[in-house]
Scaffold this motif. Structure first.
Motif, PDB file in Angstrom:
ATOM      1  N   THR A 166      16.176   9.006 -33.631  1.00 34.92           N
ATOM      2  CA  THR A 166      14.806   9.334 -34.030  1.00 34.92           C
ATOM      3  C   THR A 166      13.864   8.144 -33.905  1.00 34.92           C
ATOM      4  OG1 THR A 166      15.241   8.809 -36.368  1.00 34.92           O
ATOM      5  CG2 THR A 166      15.609  11.092 -35.654  1.00 34.92           C
ATOM      6  N   LYS A 167      14.431   6.921 -33.793  1.00 29.15           N
ATOM      7  CA  LYS A 167      13.583   5.722 -33.700  1.00 29.15           C
ATOM      8  C   LYS A 167      14.142   4.769 -32.656  1.00 29.15           C
ATOM      9  CE  LYS A 167      11.951   1.752 -36.418  1.00 29.15           C
ATOM     10  NZ  LYS A 167      11.963   1.102 -37.758  1.00 29.15           N
ATOM     11  N   LEU A 168      13.278   4.330 -31.737  1.00 28.57           N
ATOM     12  CA  LEU A 168      13.646   3.344 -30.724  1.00 28.57           C
ATOM     13  C   LEU A 168      12.594   2.249 -30.716  1.00 28.57           C
ATOM     14  CD1 LEU A 168      15.410   2.349 -28.390  1.00 28.57           C
ATOM     15  CD2 LEU A 168      14.058   3.795 -26.842  1.00 28.57           C
ATOM     16  N   GLU A 169      13.020   1.029 -31.009  1.00 24.90           N
ATOM     17  CA  GLU A 169      12.098  -0.105 -31.095  1.00 24.90           C
ATOM     18  C   GLU A 169      12.628  -1.241 -30.224  1.00 24.90           C
ATOM     19  OE1 GLU A 169      10.935  -3.197 -34.606  1.00 24.90           O
ATOM     20  OE2 GLU A 169      10.587  -1.063 -35.050  1.00 24.90           O
ATOM     21  N   LEU A 170      11.866  -1.611 -29.198  1.00 24.69           N
ATOM     22  CA  LEU A 170      12.264  -2.667 -28.273  1.00 24.69           C
ATOM     23  C   LEU A 170      11.216  -3.769 -28.305  1.00 24.69           C
ATOM     24  CD1 LEU A 170      13.301  -0.438 -25.222  1.00 24.69           C
ATOM     25  CD2 LEU A 170      14.733  -1.221 -27.121  1.00 24.69           C
ATOM     26  N   SER A 171      11.671  -5.003 -28.575  1.00 23.97           N
ATOM     27  CA  SER A 171      10.755  -6.137 -28.667  1.00 23.97           C
ATOM     28  C   SER A 171      11.280  -7.296 -27.825  1.00 23.97           C
ATOM     29  CB  SER A 171      10.619  -6.579 -30.130  1.00 23.97           C
ATOM     30  OG  SER A 171       9.759  -7.683 -30.264  1.00 23.97           O
ATOM     31  N   GLU A 172      10.385  -7.894 -27.029  1.00 24.97           N
ATOM     32  CA  GLU A 172      10.765  -9.021 -26.161  1.00 24.97           C
ATOM     33  C   GLU A 172      11.961  -8.654 -25.279  1.00 24.97           C
ATOM     34  OE1 GLU A 172       8.989 -11.605 -25.872  1.00 24.97           O
ATOM     35  OE2 GLU A 172       7.709 -11.542 -27.653  1.00 24.97           O
ATOM     36  N   ILE A 173      11.925  -7.431 -24.765  1.00 25.81           N
ATOM     37  CA  ILE A 173      13.018  -6.945 -23.928  1.00 25.81           C
ATOM     38  C   ILE A 173      12.718  -7.212 -22.458  1.00 25.81           C
ATOM     39  CG2 ILE A 173      14.153  -4.833 -23.109  1.00 25.81           C
ATOM     40  CD1 ILE A 173      15.116  -5.780 -25.804  1.00 25.81           C
ATOM     41  N   GLU A 174      13.747  -7.562 -21.717  1.00 25.29           N
ATOM     42  CA  GLU A 174      13.618  -7.734 -20.271  1.00 25.29           C
ATOM     43  C   GLU A 174      14.400  -6.626 -19.574  1.00 25.29           C
ATOM     44  OE1 GLU A 174      15.155 -10.913 -16.932  1.00 25.29           O
ATOM     45  OE2 GLU A 174      14.371 -11.704 -18.828  1.00 25.29           O
ATOM     46  N   LEU A 194      11.316  10.376 -32.542  1.00 29.80           N
ATOM     47  CA  LEU A 194      10.020  10.518 -33.200  1.00 29.80           C
ATOM     48  C   LEU A 194       9.166   9.261 -33.089  1.00 29.80           C
ATOM     49  CD1 LEU A 194      11.186  12.218 -36.549  1.00 29.80           C
ATOM     50  CD2 LEU A 194      10.342  13.338 -34.480  1.00 29.80           C
ATOM     51  N   GLU A 195       9.806   8.080 -33.120  1.00 28.01           N
ATOM     52  CA  GLU A 195       9.091   6.806 -33.097  1.00 28.01           C
ATOM     53  C   GLU A 195       9.534   5.976 -31.900  1.00 28.01           C
ATOM     54  OE1 GLU A 195       8.990   4.662 -36.896  1.00 28.01           O
ATOM     55  OE2 GLU A 195       9.936   6.418 -37.800  1.00 28.01           O
ATOM     56  N   LEU A 196       8.561   5.534 -31.102  1.00 21.28           N
ATOM     57  CA  LEU A 196       8.842   4.686 -29.943  1.00 21.28           C
ATOM     58  C   LEU A 196       7.935   3.473 -29.981  1.00 21.28           C
ATOM     59  CD1 LEU A 196      10.219   4.101 -27.225  1.00 21.28           C
ATOM     60  CD2 LEU A 196       8.475   5.516 -26.128  1.00 21.28           C
ATOM     61  N   PRO A 212       9.061  15.093 -25.891  1.00 20.73           N
ATOM     62  CA  PRO A 212       8.568  16.318 -26.511  1.00 20.73           C
ATOM     63  C   PRO A 212       8.293  16.207 -27.998  1.00 20.73           C
ATOM     64  CG  PRO A 212      10.917  16.494 -26.075  1.00 20.73           C
ATOM     65  CD  PRO A 212      10.448  15.226 -25.423  1.00 20.73           C
ATOM     66  N   ASN A 213       8.957  15.255 -28.685  1.00 19.10           N
ATOM     67  CA  ASN A 213       8.825  15.181 -30.139  1.00 19.10           C
ATOM     68  C   ASN A 213       8.305  13.845 -30.655  1.00 19.10           C
ATOM     69  OD1 ASN A 213       9.833  17.841 -30.978  1.00 19.10           O
ATOM     70  ND2 ASN A 213      11.764  17.151 -30.084  1.00 19.10           N
ATOM     71  N   ILE A 214       7.927  12.941 -29.759  1.00 17.68           N
ATOM     72  CA  ILE A 214       7.444  11.632 -30.195  1.00 17.68           C
ATOM     73  C   ILE A 214       6.156  11.794 -30.994  1.00 17.68           C
ATOM     74  CG2 ILE A 214       6.539   9.407 -29.435  1.00 17.68           C
ATOM     75  CD1 ILE A 214       8.426   9.526 -27.070  1.00 17.68           C
ATOM     76  N   ARG A 215       6.169  11.256 -32.213  1.00 15.79           N
ATOM     77  CA  ARG A 215       5.000  11.338 -33.085  1.00 15.79           C
ATOM     78  C   ARG A 215       4.282  10.006 -33.237  1.00 15.79           C
ATOM     79  NH1 ARG A 215       8.111  15.527 -34.354  1.00 15.79           N
ATOM     80  NH2 ARG A 215       7.195  17.373 -35.353  1.00 15.79           N
ATOM     81  N   SER A 216       5.013   8.910 -33.077  1.00 17.36           N
ATOM     82  CA  SER A 216       4.423   7.584 -33.226  1.00 17.36           C
ATOM     83  C   SER A 216       4.734   6.748 -31.990  1.00 17.36           C
ATOM     84  CB  SER A 216       4.981   6.892 -34.476  1.00 17.36           C
ATOM     85  OG  SER A 216       4.474   5.585 -34.612  1.00 17.36           O
ATOM     86  N   LEU A 217       3.694   6.192 -31.365  1.00 19.46           N
ATOM     87  CA  LEU A 217       3.846   5.397 -30.146  1.00 19.46           C
ATOM     88  C   LEU A 217       3.142   4.064 -30.320  1.00 19.46           C
ATOM     89  CD1 LEU A 217       4.664   5.100 -27.135  1.00 19.46           C
ATOM     90  CD2 LEU A 217       2.483   6.179 -26.550  1.00 19.46           C
ATOM     91  N   ASN A 218       3.886   2.980 -30.084  1.00 17.89           N
ATOM     92  CA  ASN A 218       3.326   1.631 -30.182  1.00 17.89           C
ATOM     93  C   ASN A 218       3.666   0.883 -28.898  1.00 17.89           C
ATOM     94  OD1 ASN A 218       2.659  -1.021 -30.733  1.00 17.89           O
ATOM     95  ND2 ASN A 218       3.563  -1.049 -32.764  1.00 17.89           N
ATOM     96  N   ILE A 219       2.640   0.508 -28.141  1.00 18.05           N
ATOM     97  CA  ILE A 219       2.843  -0.244 -26.902  1.00 18.05           C
ATOM     98  C   ILE A 219       2.099  -1.558 -27.001  1.00 18.05           C
ATOM     99  CG2 ILE A 219       2.504  -0.311 -24.410  1.00 18.05           C
ATOM    100  CD1 ILE A 219       2.649   2.677 -24.322  1.00 18.05           C
TER     101      ILE A 219
END
Length: 396
Positions: A166-174, A194-196, A212-219
């Protein structure tokens, strides 16, 4: 030795003295232990003879380790814990990269639900480690947070997706070669996502963000080649990046609107330069497709001397829909605000269109407060579509 395990000799109960802790029902004991951090969990071994190894079989443990915890202690806890694990959180210094591979390969048997790995990034360890493909065997994951590594590796043919994620968070990823395609496939194979969040990730090639179900997007990235695909359930968006350039997103053609509508979008935060056409066109494009937007935040960030004074005015004059902001209630404009003609025109435009607006807040730097007096006087004269609209000018 596990973190926090006492080195002193275990105190024995006097003969005949009742062990009240041993009398507790097993489900009560498990509930107590599962609520403790891992250092406290291991210390329960000395409380009662019946509790000596009890923690090893308790489901849902929180294995959040400190960076100072000995590597041997982490290995010992992972080996001794035999039940499914709720959380595994670890900061991994560069000197432990090789050990992290061994720890990660144990996790699939633990059925870990929340995995948070933070790899050290420093001058001593400039090269990001490759994440082991064993990650695709952690099929019980509901939350995956990665920082400072190369991800994703090519998924094996047997990988059916993170069906519980339900949550995928990638930071400083190559991303590795063709990594954008693998990442796109992983997101597509996570139907409950739900959260990307993609923070300062290196995204070198064109790829789509959709689900289809992503509710929160942070780029948050400097990449110029991210396309926002259809996100029908999207409620909250933060885009803090130069990636909103339309020449990357729309192949050089400033868009009038997206080919779909963000019906559920309620909160939108953008980084934009209203003195540049690509950035401004993106702002107007997404605003036209968010009919139920309630909160809008724009951080102004301009790093160029190339300014077209009529950019916002042109977009505003082309907007014939008087109901573009039917539910917009709060607007926040902050960052490197110079009260340029475009910024002033944007404020005027929003005030004249937002019939439900309650507060428009403009935040500027206090050291330049005196230079804003004329702009503030002008703003006060702008027509307001909402009788409840307040304009607040704050110097910080």
């Amino acid at each position: 030795m596990p973190p926090g395990e006492p080195t002193a000799k275990r105190r024995r109960l006097p003969a005949g003295e009742p062990d009240d802790l041993a009398a507790l029902p097993p489900e009560i004991v498990d509930n107590i232990i599962s609520r403790l951090n891992i250092r406290e969990v291991v210390r329960t071994s000395v409380l009662s003879h019946a509790w000596r190894r009890r923690w090893e079989s308790v489901r849902g443990l929180n294995l959040s380790f400190r960076s100072s915890d000995p590597a041997a202690a982490i290995s010992s806890v992972l080996k001794r814990s035999t039940a499914p694990v709720s959380i595994f959180h670890l900061y991994i210094p560069g000197r432990r990269f090789h050990r992290a591979v061994r720890w990660l390969r144990i996790l699939p048997t633990k059925r870990v639900q929340s995995l948070d790995l933070d790899f050290e990034s420093s001058l001593d360890f400039p090269d990001k480690p490759n994440l082991d493909p064993i990650i695709f065997s952690c099929l019980d994951l509901t939350s995956l947070c990665l920082e400072g590594c190369v991800f994703p590796p090519p998924p094996p043919p047997s990988f059916v997706g993170f069906l519980k994620l339900t949550k995928l968070e990638l930071s400083e990823i190559e991303l590795p070669l063709h990594g954008e395609k693998h990442l796109e496939a992983i997101i597509a194979a996570s139907p409950l996502l739900l959260e990307l969040s993609l923070a300062c990730a290196q995204l070198p090639r064109l790829w789509f963000v959709r689900g289809p179900n992503i509710r929160s997007l942070n780029i948050s990235t400097d990449d110029d080649y991210v396309r926002i695909g259809e996100l029908p359930q999207l409620e909250d968006v933060t885009i803090s990046a130069s990636s909103v350039k339309t020449e990357g997103v729309f192949n050089g053609n400033p868009p009038e609107r997206f080919p779909f509508t963000f019906q559920n979008l309620r909160s939108l935060n953008l980084l934009a330069c209203l003195d540049q056409i690509p950035s401004t066109s993106f702002v107007f494009a997404i605003l036209r497709c968010a009919p139920n937007l309630e909160k809008l935040g724009i951080e102004v960030d301009c790093d160029t001397d190339e300014v077209d004074d009529a950019i916002v005015e042109g977009f505003a004059n082309a907007e014939t829909n008087d109901d573009i902001f039917p539910r917009l209630r709060y607007v926040r404009l902050h960052g490197s605000i110079g009260c340029s003609s475009n910024e002033m025109c944007f404020i005027k435009f929003v005030l004249s269109k937002a019939r439900s607006l309650e507060l428009f807040c403009v935040l500027v730097h206090s050291q330049n407060a005196s230079s804003y007096k004329e702009a503030l006087i002008e703003m006060a004269t702008y027509k307001r579509a909402s009788p409840r609209a307040r304009l607040r000018f704050i110097c910080r």
